[in-house]
Design a protein around this motif. Structure first.
Motif, mmCIF file in Angstrom:
data_model
loop_
_atom_site.group_PDB
_atom_site.id
_atom_site.type_symbol
_atom_site.label_atom_id
_atom_site.label_comp_id
_atom_site.label_asym_id
_atom_site.label_seq_id
_atom_site.Cartn_x
_atom_site.Cartn_y
_atom_site.Cartn_z
ATOM 1 N N SER A 106 0.836 -1.201 0.000
ATOM 2 C CA SER A 106 0.000 0.000 0.000
ATOM 3 C C SER A 106 0.871 1.251 0.000
ATOM 4 N N ALA A 107 0.408 2.256 -0.735
ATOM 5 C CA ALA A 107 1.129 3.528 -0.828
ATOM 6 C C ALA A 107 0.560 4.578 0.118
ATOM 7 N N SER A 108 -0.202 4.151 1.105
ATOM 8 C CA SER A 108 -0.793 5.100 2.056
ATOM 9 C C SER A 108 -0.534 4.690 3.496
ATOM 10 N N GLU A 109 0.520 3.896 3.723
ATOM 11 C CA GLU A 109 0.834 3.485 5.090
ATOM 12 C C GLU A 109 1.620 4.575 5.808
ATOM 13 N N LEU A 110 1.632 4.453 7.132
ATOM 14 C CA LEU A 110 2.266 5.471 7.953
ATOM 15 C C LEU A 110 2.836 4.826 9.204
ATOM 16 N N GLY A 111 4.037 5.219 9.580
ATOM 17 C CA GLY A 111 4.666 4.763 10.812
ATOM 18 C C GLY A 111 5.057 5.950 11.669
ATOM 19 N N ILE A 112 4.878 5.839 12.964
ATOM 20 C CA ILE A 112 5.136 6.949 13.887
ATOM 21 C C ILE A 112 6.258 6.542 14.837
ATOM 22 N N TYR A 113 7.212 7.467 15.012
ATOM 23 C CA TYR A 113 8.350 7.253 15.897
ATOM 24 C C TYR A 113 8.428 8.408 16.884
ATOM 25 N N GLU A 114 9.069 8.131 17.994
ATOM 26 C CA GLU A 114 9.363 9.152 19.000
ATOM 27 C C GLU A 114 10.875 9.325 19.081
ATOM 28 N N MET A 115 11.337 10.564 18.880
ATOM 29 C CA MET A 115 12.760 10.844 18.899
ATOM 30 C C MET A 115 13.243 11.001 20.332
ATOM 31 N N LEU A 116 14.136 10.121 20.748
ATOM 32 C CA LEU A 116 14.711 10.143 22.082
ATOM 33 C C LEU A 116 16.227 10.301 21.980
ATOM 34 N N GLY A 117 16.864 10.477 23.117
ATOM 35 C CA GLY A 117 18.310 10.597 23.120
ATOM 36 C C GLY A 117 19.006 9.329 22.714
ATOM 37 N N GLU A 118 18.345 8.178 22.905
ATOM 38 C CA GLU A 118 18.931 6.886 22.536
ATOM 39 C C GLU A 118 18.543 6.446 21.145
ATOM 40 N N GLY A 119 17.835 7.279 20.397
ATOM 41 C CA GLY A 119 17.430 6.914 19.047
ATOM 42 C C GLY A 119 15.933 7.079 18.852
ATOM 43 N N LEU A 120 15.413 6.390 17.865
ATOM 44 C CA LEU A 120 13.999 6.466 17.517
ATOM 45 C C LEU A 120 13.263 5.286 18.128
ATOM 46 N N ARG A 121 12.187 5.581 18.832
ATOM 47 C CA ARG A 121 11.365 4.535 19.436
ATOM 48 C C ARG A 121 10.054 4.457 18.671
ATOM 49 N N GLU A 122 9.677 3.253 18.255
ATOM 50 C CA GLU A 122 8.432 3.081 17.514
ATOM 51 C C GLU A 122 7.230 3.239 18.434
ATOM 52 N N VAL A 123 6.196 3.859 17.901
ATOM 53 C CA VAL A 123 4.953 4.095 18.646
ATOM 54 C C VAL A 123 3.914 3.128 18.099
ATOM 55 N N SER A 124 3.555 2.144 18.900
ATOM 56 C CA SER A 124 2.628 1.115 18.443
ATOM 57 C C SER A 124 1.183 1.583 18.477
ATOM 58 N N ASN A 125 0.823 2.444 19.421
ATOM 59 C CA ASN A 125 -0.552 2.941 19.540
ATOM 60 C C ASN A 125 -0.532 4.456 19.450
ATOM 61 N N PRO A 126 -0.611 5.026 18.229
ATOM 62 C CA PRO A 126 -0.494 6.485 18.091
ATOM 63 C C PRO A 126 -1.674 7.248 18.662
ATOM 64 N N SER A 127 -2.841 6.599 18.806
ATOM 65 C CA SER A 127 -4.011 7.312 19.311
ATOM 66 C C SER A 127 -3.791 7.818 20.733
ATOM 67 N N GLU A 128 -3.060 7.064 21.544
ATOM 68 C CA GLU A 128 -2.850 7.467 22.929
ATOM 69 C C GLU A 128 -1.957 8.694 23.042
ATOM 70 N N ILE A 129 -0.989 8.849 22.137
ATOM 71 C CA ILE A 129 -0.106 10.003 22.214
ATOM 72 C C ILE A 129 -0.708 11.222 21.536
#
Length: 481
Positions: free
Chosen positions: A276-299
């Motif tokens: 699919s050309a409409s997918e999306l992934g969300i990350y959180e930038m931290l000091g130790e790198g990028l952390r994946e956000v599994s449930n974006p609705s909560e943030i």
């Protein structure tokens, strides 16, 4: 002697011309042509060789579609579930993936983090922008490196070739020599604008160099079935630097975006031949790198102790993922002659259309009001299903009446004020119910009429209160009386 050829290339779209032109006939841009010298040797230097030292060439013949043998290839799964989602289920062998984004957004950090977290594969990280020590310093900041060292120390002592290898080189001929010796399972190039080929006599980053280097890497990826990731720069307009043909040549184009003032980054699929050309992934930038956000609705939903006017929750979709986002509106009397209309994360022209519908169909006098819209979290939403939530937030701020807690919206508003049906409404309802919402407003036209459709979409299995509405007046009567 080598024959040289002078050509002029458009720096915007890559159009080639034999003479200089003031206006590009392809993209209609002015003063974008630059002169480049293309060198063509009589003895072509082989770019990609097989193990026996000869250039790999195949004589292809036309084959009927029915006679082509096809087997489902296994994808390479990374430990990053968000990255796998954006790629359509994992890395396809032999694919060429282009990742673009603004400077400092985290492209190199993301790819280095992926390379360090794949211990079962031999990964070659090619950098033309940083030295080995600089990459080592950045890798030490990633928390995964220390854990990988302890886990793979014994394994590396046994085989000695698995893991992440760093190569600081910009010549494609030297890169392919190292690839032949190392035989990696995955290649990362940072970045494509820094590479240069000896076939082309022009500076790195020019249109001809980017096109030639990409063609050589594409040939290598397809013939060796090795996935290649290219990191690309972008222009001030947000487009990937280089010719437009660069995006056509690769299999997948990913856009890494986000606001510098927010910790969240979004990896968005622009083009994907394998998913699919409409997918999306969300990350959180931290000091130790990028952390994946599994449930974006909560943030994306803020925690409030008391109800506030002008705030609603809308159910949207990004690819196959349902999300609940918080939409905010502020309506205040204008102190200037011309009211202000500002939208952050939403199309300003569509906001003007919603304001015109509210004034024409519902009688709200918004012509002398300043209207500000905001999508929290720094994300941009193009889903028309958030129209109903935005309209409710505007009227809530205008009347200074808060929307009840645990209420969300999913509906598109037409010019006549009707609430139009949205796609995949069941996933939106299920996401709202999972997060504890008590009622959701959807279009009554989402309710199926045929008997077979009723079996396919059974809304009675949901415990959330589903409000079926037909027009915008009915919504406001239920909300504000």
């Amino acid at each position: 002697m080598a024959k040289s050829k002078i050509a002029y290339f458009c720096q915007s779209c890559g159009f080639e011309s034999a003479k200089w032109l003031g206006k590009c006939p392809s993209c209609q841009q002015w003063n974008t042509f630059v002169e480049e010298v293309i060198e063509k040797d009589n003895k072509a230097i082989p770019t990609w060789k097989v193990s026996n030292g000869t250039t790999q060439q195949r004589a292809n013949k036309p084959v009927e579609v029915a006679n082509i043998t096809f087997s489902e290839e296994e994808r390479l799964l990374t430990p990053d579930k968000e990255f796998n989602r954006v790629l359509g289920g994992g890395i396809v062998p032999g694919s060429l993936v282009l990742i673009g984004g603004e400077p400092g957004i985290g492209k190199s950090t993301l790819m280095l983090q992926i390379a360090l977290n794949m211990p079962n594969l031999k990964v070659l990280y090619i950098s033309g922008e940083e030295s080995e020590k600089q990459i080592k310093m950045r890798a030490e900041r990633l928390s995964e490196l220390s854990s990988q060292k302890s886990k793979l120390k014994s394994q590396n002592e046994l085989d000695g070739h698995k893991g992440c290898f760093i190569l600081t080189e910009t010549s494609t001929q030297n890169i392919f020599k190292q690839i032949e010796e190392l035989e990696p399972d995955l290649v990362v190039v940072d970045s494509i604008q820094t590479l240069h080929s000896s076939h082309i006599e022009s500076t790195p980053g020019s249109v001809s160099q980017v096109r030639e280097c990409t063609a050589e890497l594409l040939r290598f990826a397809k013939e060796s079935a090795t996935p290649v990731f290219l990191i690309g720069h972008i222009t001030k307009d947000g487009m990937i630097a280089g010719p437009k043909i660069l995006e056509h040549m690769v299999d997948t184009v990913l856009q890494f975006e986000g606001d510098r003032h927010h910790v969240y980054r979004i990896l968005r699929t622009v083009k994907n031949r394998f998913g699919s050309a409409s997918e999306l992934g969300i990350y959180e930038m931290l000091g130790e790198g990028l952390r994946e956000v599994s449930n974006p609705s909560e943030i994306l939903l803020s925690q409030r102790d008391e109800p506030l006017s002008g705030i609603t929750i809308s159910a949207t979709l990004e690819g196959m993922r349902p999300m609940l986002i918080e939409t905010q509106a502020l309506v205040s009397p204008s102190v200037y002659g011309t009211p202000q209309r500002n939208a952050n994360g939403f199309d300003a022209k569509r906001m003007s259309m919603l304001l015109a519908v509210l004034e024409k169909r519902c009688g709200f006098k918004l012509g002398a009001q300043d209207v500000f819209l905001n999508i929290t979290g720094g994300i941009k939403v193009e889903d028309p299903a958030i129209d109903l939530g935005l309209a409710a937030a505007i009227i809530s701020s205008y009347q200074n009446i808060p929307i009840p807690f645990k209420t969300c919206f999913a509906g598109e508003i037409g010019l006549s004020g009707e609430i139009r049906a949205v796609n995949r409404v069941e996933q939106r309802i299920a996401e709202a119910q999972k997060l504890g919402f008590e009622q959701i407003y959807i279009s009554k036209y989402n309710m199926p009429s045929a008997a077979q459709d009723k079996k396919r979409m059974d809304l009675s299995r949901y415990t959330i209160d589903i409000k079926m509405v037909a027009n915008i007046e009915e919504v406001f009567e239920l909300l504000f009386g």
